[in-house]
Design a protein around this motif. Structure first.
Motif, PDB file in Angstrom:
ATOM      1  N   VAL A 183     -12.465 -11.376  -7.906  1.00 20.34           N
ATOM      2  CA  VAL A 183     -11.236 -11.677  -8.651  1.00 20.34           C
ATOM      3  C   VAL A 183     -10.705 -10.448  -9.389  1.00 20.34           C
ATOM      4  CG1 VAL A 183     -10.152 -13.170 -10.382  1.00 20.34           C
ATOM      5  CG2 VAL A 183     -11.972 -14.086  -8.932  1.00 20.34           C
ATOM      6  N   SER A 184     -11.571  -9.722 -10.062  1.00 21.01           N
ATOM      7  CA  SER A 184     -11.120  -8.561 -10.839  1.00 21.01           C
ATOM      8  C   SER A 184     -10.338  -7.535 -10.018  1.00 21.01           C
ATOM      9  CB  SER A 184     -12.307  -7.892 -11.535  1.00 21.01           C
ATOM     10  OG  SER A 184     -12.878  -8.765 -12.490  1.00 21.01           O
ATOM     11  N   PRO A 185     -10.712  -7.275  -8.755  1.00 18.21           N
ATOM     12  CA  PRO A 185      -9.932  -6.296  -7.986  1.00 18.21           C
ATOM     13  C   PRO A 185      -8.448  -6.653  -7.858  1.00 18.21           C
ATOM     14  CG  PRO A 185     -12.012  -6.691  -6.896  1.00 18.21           C
ATOM     15  CD  PRO A 185     -11.903  -7.698  -8.009  1.00 18.21           C
ATOM     16  N   ILE A 186      -8.138  -7.927  -7.882  1.00 20.99           N
ATOM     17  CA  ILE A 186      -6.726  -8.329  -7.827  1.00 20.99           C
ATOM     18  C   ILE A 186      -5.997  -7.773  -9.051  1.00 20.99           C
ATOM     19  CG2 ILE A 186      -5.130 -10.288  -7.898  1.00 20.99           C
ATOM     20  CD1 ILE A 186      -7.379 -11.907  -6.472  1.00 20.99           C
ATOM     21  N   PHE A 187      -6.615  -7.909 -10.206  1.00 21.31           N
ATOM     22  CA  PHE A 187      -5.997  -7.411 -11.435  1.00 21.31           C
ATOM     23  C   PHE A 187      -5.932  -5.884 -11.453  1.00 21.31           C
ATOM     24  CE2 PHE A 187      -7.512 -11.658 -12.743  1.00 21.31           C
ATOM     25  CZ  PHE A 187      -6.269 -12.211 -13.031  1.00 21.31           C
ATOM     26  N   TYR A 188      -6.966  -5.224 -10.923  1.00 25.18           N
ATOM     27  CA  TYR A 188      -6.923  -3.762 -10.832  1.00 25.18           C
ATOM     28  C   TYR A 188      -5.747  -3.321  -9.956  1.00 25.18           C
ATOM     29  CZ  TYR A 188     -11.829  -4.083 -12.399  1.00 25.18           C
ATOM     30  OH  TYR A 188     -12.985  -4.361 -13.085  1.00 25.18           O
ATOM     31  N   LEU A 189      -5.552  -4.014  -8.841  1.00 25.20           N
ATOM     32  CA  LEU A 189      -4.456  -3.678  -7.926  1.00 25.20           C
ATOM     33  C   LEU A 189      -3.093  -3.942  -8.563  1.00 25.20           C
ATOM     34  CD1 LEU A 189      -6.101  -5.110  -4.709  1.00 25.20           C
ATOM     35  CD2 LEU A 189      -5.509  -2.698  -5.077  1.00 25.20           C
ATOM     36  N   LEU A 190      -2.987  -5.030  -9.310  1.00 24.94           N
ATOM     37  CA  LEU A 190      -1.718  -5.329  -9.979  1.00 24.94           C
ATOM     38  C   LEU A 190      -1.426  -4.304 -11.074  1.00 24.94           C
ATOM     39  CD1 LEU A 190      -1.824  -9.230 -10.146  1.00 24.94           C
ATOM     40  CD2 LEU A 190      -0.615  -7.762  -8.518  1.00 24.94           C
ATOM     41  N   LEU A 191      -2.454  -3.877 -11.785  1.00 22.56           N
ATOM     42  CA  LEU A 191      -2.264  -2.813 -12.777  1.00 22.56           C
ATOM     43  C   LEU A 191      -1.786  -1.536 -12.093  1.00 22.56           C
ATOM     44  CD1 LEU A 191      -5.353  -3.224 -15.143  1.00 22.56           C
ATOM     45  CD2 LEU A 191      -2.940  -3.558 -15.737  1.00 22.56           C
ATOM     46  N   GLN A 192      -2.381  -1.240 -10.966  1.00 18.06           N
ATOM     47  CA  GLN A 192      -1.982  -0.058 -10.215  1.00 18.06           C
ATOM     48  C   GLN A 192      -0.525  -0.178  -9.766  1.00 18.06           C
ATOM     49  OE1 GLN A 192      -4.654   0.758  -6.994  1.00 18.06           O
ATOM     50  NE2 GLN A 192      -3.692   2.705  -6.529  1.00 18.06           N
ATOM     51  N   VAL A 214       1.915  -1.698 -11.214  1.00 15.67           N
ATOM     52  CA  VAL A 214       2.864  -1.494 -12.318  1.00 15.67           C
ATOM     53  C   VAL A 214       2.707  -0.118 -12.957  1.00 15.67           C
ATOM     54  CG1 VAL A 214       3.174  -3.948 -12.821  1.00 15.67           C
ATOM     55  CG2 VAL A 214       1.410  -2.666 -14.034  1.00 15.67           C
ATOM     56  N   GLY A 215       1.805   0.687 -12.413  1.00 15.78           N
ATOM     57  CA  GLY A 215       1.662   2.059 -12.881  1.00 15.78           C
ATOM     58  C   GLY A 215       0.767   2.239 -14.092  1.00 15.78           C
ATOM     59  N   VAL A 216      -0.074   1.260 -14.375  1.00 14.28           N
ATOM     60  CA  VAL A 216      -0.975   1.363 -15.527  1.00 14.28           C
ATOM     61  C   VAL A 216      -2.307   1.943 -15.071  1.00 14.28           C
ATOM     62  CG1 VAL A 216      -2.246   0.082 -17.289  1.00 14.28           C
ATOM     63  CG2 VAL A 216       0.109  -0.559 -16.730  1.00 14.28           C
ATOM     64  N   GLN A 217      -2.645   3.097 -15.614  1.00 15.46           N
ATOM     65  CA  GLN A 217      -3.944   3.718 -15.361  1.00 15.46           C
ATOM     66  C   GLN A 217      -4.575   3.985 -16.714  1.00 15.46           C
ATOM     67  OE1 GLN A 217      -2.965   7.135 -12.932  1.00 15.46           O
ATOM     68  NE2 GLN A 217      -3.364   5.978 -11.078  1.00 15.46           N
ATOM     69  N   ASN A 218      -5.377   3.027 -17.148  1.00 13.20           N
ATOM     70  CA  ASN A 218      -5.929   3.087 -18.485  1.00 13.20           C
ATOM     71  C   ASN A 218      -7.281   2.393 -18.469  1.00 13.20           C
ATOM     72  OD1 ASN A 218      -6.492   1.837 -21.167  1.00 13.20           O
ATOM     73  ND2 ASN A 218      -4.619   2.938 -21.751  1.00 13.20           N
ATOM     74  N   VAL A 219      -8.285   3.047 -19.000  1.00 12.41           N
ATOM     75  CA  VAL A 219      -9.635   2.491 -18.989  1.00 12.41           C
ATOM     76  C   VAL A 219      -9.700   1.181 -19.776  1.00 12.41           C
ATOM     77  CG1 VAL A 219     -10.497   3.804 -20.980  1.00 12.41           C
ATOM     78  CG2 VAL A 219     -12.072   3.079 -19.186  1.00 12.41           C
ATOM     79  N   HIS A 220      -8.919   1.060 -20.834  1.00 12.61           N
ATOM     80  CA  HIS A 220      -8.930  -0.168 -21.629  1.00 12.61           C
ATOM     81  C   HIS A 220      -8.278  -1.321 -20.861  1.00 12.61           C
ATOM     82  CE1 HIS A 220     -10.499   2.104 -24.962  1.00 12.61           C
ATOM     83  NE2 HIS A 220      -9.461   2.940 -24.912  1.00 12.61           N
ATOM     84  N   ALA A 221      -7.218  -1.023 -20.133  1.00 11.30           N
ATOM     85  CA  ALA A 221      -6.575  -2.051 -19.307  1.00 11.30           C
ATOM     86  C   ALA A 221      -7.518  -2.485 -18.186  1.00 11.30           C
ATOM     87  CB  ALA A 221      -5.262  -1.534 -18.737  1.00 11.30           C
ATOM     88  N   ASP A 222      -8.219  -1.530 -17.584  1.00  7.03           N
ATOM     89  CA  ASP A 222      -9.196  -1.869 -16.541  1.00  7.03           C
ATOM     90  C   ASP A 222     -10.325  -2.731 -17.107  1.00  7.03           C
ATOM     91  OD1 ASP A 222      -7.785  -0.508 -14.617  1.00  7.03           O
ATOM     92  OD2 ASP A 222      -9.086   1.261 -14.619  1.00  7.03           O
ATOM     93  N   ILE A 226       0.842  -1.201   0.000  1.00  5.39           N
ATOM     94  CA  ILE A 226       0.000   0.000   0.000  1.00  5.39           C
ATOM     95  C   ILE A 226       0.875   1.247   0.000  1.00  5.39           C
ATOM     96  CG2 ILE A 226      -1.597   1.362   1.422  1.00  5.39           C
ATOM     97  CD1 ILE A 226      -2.810  -1.390   2.305  1.00  5.39           C
ATOM     98  N   GLN A 227       1.902   1.247   0.818  1.00  2.00           N
ATOM     99  CA  GLN A 227       2.802   2.394   0.897  1.00  2.00           C
ATOM    100  C   GLN A 227       3.598   2.572  -0.396  1.00  2.00           C
ATOM    101  OE1 GLN A 227       2.903   4.662   3.553  1.00  2.00           O
ATOM    102  NE2 GLN A 227       1.046   3.491   3.902  1.00  2.00           N
ATOM    103  N   ARG A 228       4.057   1.482  -0.950  1.00  2.00           N
ATOM    104  CA  ARG A 228       4.904   1.515  -2.148  1.00  2.00           C
ATOM    105  C   ARG A 228       4.128   1.959  -3.385  1.00  2.00           C
ATOM    106  NH1 ARG A 228       6.204  -3.853  -2.520  1.00  2.00           N
ATOM    107  NH2 ARG A 228       7.276  -3.621  -0.565  1.00  2.00           N
ATOM    108  N   HIS A 229       2.895   1.473  -3.528  1.00  2.00           N
ATOM    109  CA  HIS A 229       2.150   1.696  -4.771  1.00  2.00           C
ATOM    110  C   HIS A 229       0.849   2.474  -4.588  1.00  2.00           C
ATOM    111  CE1 HIS A 229       4.900  -0.963  -6.856  1.00  2.00           C
ATOM    112  NE2 HIS A 229       4.710  -1.861  -5.918  1.00  2.00           N
ATOM    113  N   LYS A 230       0.576   2.926  -3.370  1.00  2.00           N
ATOM    114  CA  LYS A 230      -0.660   3.677  -3.088  1.00  2.00           C
ATOM    115  C   LYS A 230      -1.890   2.916  -3.585  1.00  2.00           C
ATOM    116  CE  LYS A 230       1.819   7.065  -1.507  1.00  2.00           C
ATOM    117  NZ  LYS A 230       2.462   6.663  -0.276  1.00  2.00           N
ATOM    118  N   LEU A 231      -1.972   1.639  -3.214  1.00  2.00           N
ATOM    119  CA  LEU A 231      -3.081   0.786  -3.645  1.00  2.00           C
ATOM    120  C   LEU A 231      -4.406   1.318  -3.109  1.00  2.00           C
ATOM    121  CD1 LEU A 231      -1.528  -2.757  -3.078  1.00  2.00           C
ATOM    122  CD2 LEU A 231      -1.571  -1.399  -5.180  1.00  2.00           C
ATOM    123  N   GLN A 232      -5.418   1.254  -3.945  1.00  2.00           N
ATOM    124  CA  GLN A 232      -6.723   1.783  -3.577  1.00  2.00           C
ATOM    125  C   GLN A 232      -7.448   0.828  -2.632  1.00  2.00           C
ATOM    126  OE1 GLN A 232      -8.844   2.728  -7.164  1.00  2.00           O
ATOM    127  NE2 GLN A 232      -7.283   4.174  -7.842  1.00  2.00           N
TER     128      GLN A 232
END
Length: 185
Positions: A153-162, A164-172, A113-119
């Protein structure tokens, strides 16, 4: 791995609290990786393919998911399961207030959470999905199953995208479908 069980009991009930000693020879990162390896082997292998910078976060998130997912399997009474899941809800609240409980998954999740500011809402969704399933044995229809997969399950992928620094509606959007597919499979 050095742990002690402290049992507090009375005639009517017994509370078991696990304490992880600070002199434990296993790190929180190793604990999470071992937990994922034991209970979610396919995703353990996938995590190994990630870069070192993200791997520990992936193990923390997946370890957290294992902890909340296995509550249903470990507890036969709905009320006890709710109590265990409430522990994780309260733990999340503490982590975001920088009050880290002495639990290896919580400690590693705090670092992530501290490293990546996970939501927080994605992590809470993993717990809330399980709370919602406690009272239901089956899914009434395919939409309910799909919604459960989206929440569990999907929140895991959202967190992993976060992470790695990916903020993209298509990736979400892709993460949503991937989570649903994995959750239904």
């Amino acid at each position: 791995f050095n742990n002690r069980l402290k049992v507090l009991g009375s005639r009517h009930h017994c509370l078991i609290k696990r304490f992880y000693s600070s002199d434990s020879s296993i790190s929180s990162e190793t604990y999470c990786a071992d937990l994922v390896r034991k209970y979610d082997y396919e995703n353990f292998l996938c995590c190994l393919l990630l870069s070192n910078a993200v791997r520990s976060t992936a193990f923390a998130v997946r370890g957290f998911n294992v902890e909340v997912a296995k509550v249903e399997d470990q507890v036969s009474e709905s009320r006890l399961a709710q109590m265990r899941l409430q522990f994780w809800i309260e733990t999340l609240d503490k982590l975001y207030k920088e009050n880290v409980p002495q639990h290896p998954v919580a400690q590693e999740l705090y670092k992530a959470i501290q490293r990546h500011k996970l939501q927080k809402h994605h992590l809470r969704s993993l717990v809330s999905a399980r709370v919602g399933r406690l009272s239901s044995v089956t899914f009434p229809n395919l939409e309910a199953l799909e919604q459960y997969a989206e929440s569990s399950v999907s929140p895991i992928f959202y967190l992993l995208l976060q992470a790695v620094g990916v903020q993209n509606v298509h990736a979400d959007h892709a993460a949503s479908h991937l989570g649903k597919a994995q959750g239904i499979a």
